[in-house]
Design a protein around this motif. Structure first.
Motif, short mmCIF file in Angstrom:
data_model
loop_
_atom_site.label_atom_id
_atom_site.label_comp_id
_atom_site.label_asym_id
_atom_site.label_seq_id
_atom_site.Cartn_x
_atom_site.Cartn_y
_atom_site.Cartn_z
N ASN A 457 -15.04 -20.04 51.21
CA ASN A 457 -15.11 -21.15 52.15
C ASN A 457 -13.70 -21.59 52.58
OD1 ASN A 457 -16.36 -23.00 53.82
ND2 ASN A 457 -16.54 -24.57 52.23
N LYS A 458 -12.83 -20.61 52.81
CA LYS A 458 -11.49 -20.90 53.31
C LYS A 458 -10.95 -19.64 53.97
CE LYS A 458 -9.10 -19.84 48.95
NZ LYS A 458 -8.13 -20.35 47.96
N PRO A 459 -9.98 -19.75 54.86
CA PRO A 459 -9.48 -18.58 55.58
C PRO A 459 -8.66 -17.68 54.66
CG PRO A 459 -8.22 -20.53 56.16
CD PRO A 459 -9.36 -21.01 55.32
N VAL A 460 -8.73 -16.39 54.94
CA VAL A 460 -7.94 -15.38 54.23
C VAL A 460 -7.38 -14.41 55.26
CG1 VAL A 460 -9.32 -15.56 52.12
CG2 VAL A 460 -9.93 -13.88 53.88
N THR A 461 -6.47 -13.56 54.81
CA THR A 461 -5.90 -12.51 55.65
C THR A 461 -6.33 -11.17 55.09
OG1 THR A 461 -3.97 -13.87 56.15
CG2 THR A 461 -3.79 -11.52 56.59
N ILE A 477 -11.10 -13.70 61.32
CA ILE A 477 -10.03 -13.94 60.36
C ILE A 477 -8.80 -13.16 60.82
CG2 ILE A 477 -11.61 -14.33 58.44
CD1 ILE A 477 -11.02 -11.50 57.50
N ARG A 478 -7.67 -13.49 60.22
CA ARG A 478 -6.42 -12.82 60.57
C ARG A 478 -6.40 -11.43 59.94
NH1 ARG A 478 -1.12 -13.94 62.04
NH2 ARG A 478 0.44 -12.62 61.02
N THR A 479 -5.95 -10.42 60.69
CA THR A 479 -5.84 -9.05 60.20
C THR A 479 -4.42 -8.55 60.40
OG1 THR A 479 -6.49 -8.07 62.31
CG2 THR A 479 -8.25 -8.55 60.73
N ALA A 480 -4.02 -7.62 59.53
CA ALA A 480 -2.69 -7.01 59.61
C ALA A 480 -2.83 -5.53 59.36
CB ALA A 480 -1.74 -7.66 58.61
N ASP A 501 -3.86 -16.51 50.88
CA ASP A 501 -4.70 -15.54 50.18
C ASP A 501 -4.80 -14.25 50.98
OD1 ASP A 501 -5.05 -17.37 48.20
OD2 ASP A 501 -7.03 -18.05 48.89
N LEU A 502 -4.86 -13.15 50.24
CA LEU A 502 -4.87 -11.83 50.86
C LEU A 502 -6.03 -11.02 50.27
CD1 LEU A 502 -3.36 -9.89 52.80
CD2 LEU A 502 -2.08 -9.09 50.81
#
Length: 634
Positions: A457-461, A477-480, A501-502
């Motif tokens: 329940n929080k954003p991650v990468t 979500i953010r992606t790399a 967080d990753l």
């Protein structure tokens, strides 16, 4: 003409015949039983003289209805007179009276009459004629050439070729091609009832016309083996799989290109003989190059090219099914032929997964079910609603917060099961030392990082190796994106972990089956402890993964098109990855730490650990290394 013996029930005046279907046949006649053989004659009675009789244990032979020769019922005649009448009736019964109607019309009439009357006839076999399954001893096949009938011996019965042609039509072609095959098939079945069987030729034309030869060969190796293995019988495979020398598979119900990849890659067959399809400019024309008998004649040519023939050694051994189309060919070129009856074959068991000669770790394709005619019809009926669900669920996860999107998706049938949460003490301790936490999970679909984020329940990468730019664009979500340079990838992941967080998937690619691929050890060098996350999915209609470069951006949509897709998320206790006191760090330690995390996830999921890698998967299923070009999402 074959003569059979009928069971008789005799009264003082009548002899009653019982047919193989358990149907009462009301006739009266005479029976003469010489010392060496039995001769039976019968006649059709007057309808007013019929009476019921018992029908237990009837023999499995059909009764002919083409002998309308009535005879008056004798009362007190001499024995010579009885012999003359019986002999005359026997000669007349052996002559088949020609019918004025076409045979196809008569077959259709009998089918409709039985359907309307509601009679269902069951064939039974006399206990005196039961034979054990014709399976050869293992020592008889040692170092000998074996010819195996694919449909009659190896695969389960009854076997329908329609699901396999539907798979080729959809996976190598499109859903429109599959719909055309679905609409044509009932017409082909109706023509079969009328005596014109064109199903195989028509399915080949609809399924393969215009398709690239390389793509069909890829589908036969990447998609069809999963479904063929489910049809393989344990007894049929064990009959030749252990000690046989050269194994040649002969097929009459499938084109060679559809079964060759499965037979060679997963069953260890040395050669496959079947009918060939015409090819023009690298695409299939959809018609056979030769007639069926001409294709089967290549079996003889293949045997003559080998060292073991009938004139050398012990000769070849044939394993065929009764009534198979390749029976006469195998018998012609084999010194010994073992014929399997249909009754014995029905008693054979399907091959368990743990007894597959080659493990089924990877397979491709969108369909997660066997597309029989009824199942394919249900899929096409559901397809418009499935597209609507996929769009609705994607918008919900992309726009709404997780506390709203997760219940809303559950209302549409999408289930997410959170088995356990991360340890609060461990999380607080780690947050005091670093800005983010590293979550290591196995890889099932592209939605894995989103599911982990929803569970937290929080954003991650999420870091990706090679994902379609469209998937990165629509990801909530953010992606790399990672590179193939180890030092550069390490610097990027350390920078991302310092900001939050990753989530990483060390397998590097998805795996549908209960196996874990080899973990890349790079993640163990980023932090002193990691949190393993065990993920598992369940789908009922479509797989959310693919190896086709042009279709990978549709992977999340296919997963959400299922009526009841399910995700199971389990946060496990943290695992230390730093070297203990007295241990030397380095690359060797990183490999041991990655293997330890893999073992923890495998034990939690019940998955088998393998040494397979991303490159192995894509080289096997797609013939490439699975690299998709595109920029990363900033």
């Amino acid at each position: 003409m074959a003569f059979v013996t009928w069971r008789l029930e005799m009264t003082c005046h009548d002899i009653l015949f019982l047919d193989n279907h358990g149907m009462s046949v009301y006739i009266y006649s005479l029976a003469i039983r010489p010392s060496s053989k039995e001769v039976f004659s019968y006649s059709r009675p007057n309808p007013t003289q019929r009476r019921p009789c018992q029908t237990q244990n009837a023999p499995a032979f059909p009764i002919s209805s083409s002998v309308p020769y009535p005879i008056e019922r004798p009362h007190k005649q001499s024995q010579n007179y009885k012999l003359r009448i019986a002999s005359s009736m026997y000669k007349q019964a052996m002559v088949k009276k020609p019918s004025a109607l076409p045979r196809s019309f008569l077959s259709l009439r009998r089918l409709l009459r039985r359907s309307i009357s509601g009679r269902h006839y069951r064939r039974t076999t006399s206990s005196a004629r039961v034979v054990s399954p014709a399976v050869p001893p293992q020592d008889k096949l040692k170092d000998r050439m074996v010819l195996v009938d694919v449909e009659g011996w190896l695969l389960r019965s009854p076997l329908s070729a329609f699901p396999y042609f539907m798979l080729v039509a959809i996976e190598a072609g499109s859903f429109l091609r599959g719909l055309l095959l679905l609409l044509v098939y009932p017409v082909l079945c109706l023509l079969t009832l009328l005596g014109l069987d064109l199903r195989l030729e028509a399915m080949v034309l609809v399924s393969l016309f215009g398709l690239r030869e390389k793509e069909v060969a890829r589908i036969s190796k990447a998609v069809l083996p999963k479904f063929f293995l489910e049809d393989v019988t344990t007894e049929g495979l064990e009959a030749f799989n252990k000690k046989a020398g050269t194994v040649v598979a002969v097929t009459g119900a499938f084109p060679r290109v559809m079964v060759e990849g499965f037979l060679k890659e997963y069953l260890g067959v040395h050669a496959v003989v079947g009918r060939e399809i015409a090819v023009a400019a690298g695409r299939y024309v959809g018609v056979f190059l030769e007639e069926e008998h001409a294709g089967m004649e290549r079996v003889g040519a293949l045997l003559e090219e080998t060292e073991r023939t009938r004139s050398e050694g012990d000769g070849a051994v044939g394993l065929v099914g009764a009534g198979s189309t390749v029976h006469h060919v195998v018998s012609r070129y084999c010194k010994e032929t073992y014929v399997l009856s249909e009754a014995d074959k029905k008693a054979w068991q399907p091959l368990p997964r743990d007894k597959y000669p080659t493990k089924l770790v990877f397979h491709d394709g969108r369909l997660a079910f066997r597309p029989t005619f009824s199942a394919a019809f249900a899929m096409y009926t559901y397809l418009p609603w499935g597209v609507f669900l996929a769009v609705f669920r994607s918008l919900a996860f992309g726009v709404l917060p997780y506390r709203v999107s997760v219940p809303l998706a559950a209302a549409t049938g999408m289930r997410s099961r959170l088995v356990a949460g991360p340890s609060p003490d461990a999380t607080e301790k780690h947050q005091a030392a670093a800005a983010g936490r590293l979550y290591v999970c196995n890889h099932r679909t592209l939605l894995d990082p989103i599911t982990v984020a929803a569970g937290l329940n929080k954003p991650v990468t999420a870091v990706t190796y090679s994902v379609s730019p469209v998937s990165e664009l629509i990801a909530p979500i953010r992606t790399a994106r990672l590179t193939r340079n180890r030092d550069e990838d390490r610097r990027r992941m350390e920078a991302l972990l310092a900001r939050g967080d990753l989530v990483v998937c060390p397998e590097g690619t998805t795996c549908r089956e209960p196996y874990l691929l080899r973990f890349s050890p790079l993640f163990t060098e980023l932090t002193s402890e990691v949190t393993p996350v065990a993920l598992d999915t369940c789908v009922d209609m479509f797989y959310g993964t693919s190896t086709k470069p042009g279709a990978k951006w549709l992977d999340p949509f296919y997963f959400m098109m299922n009526s009841r897709p399910e995700y199971r998320v389990e946060f496990l206790e943290r695992v230390d990855t730093a070297p203990a006191q007295g241990e030397v760090g380095g690359h060797e330690h990183s490999i041991l730490a990655a293997n330890r995390v893999q073992s923890v996830l495998g034990e939690a999921l019940g998955f088998e650990l393998t040494e397979q890698t991303r490159r192995d998967k894509y080289m096997m299923l797609a013939g490439n290394e699975g690299v998709v070009k595109g920029g990363a999402k900033k």
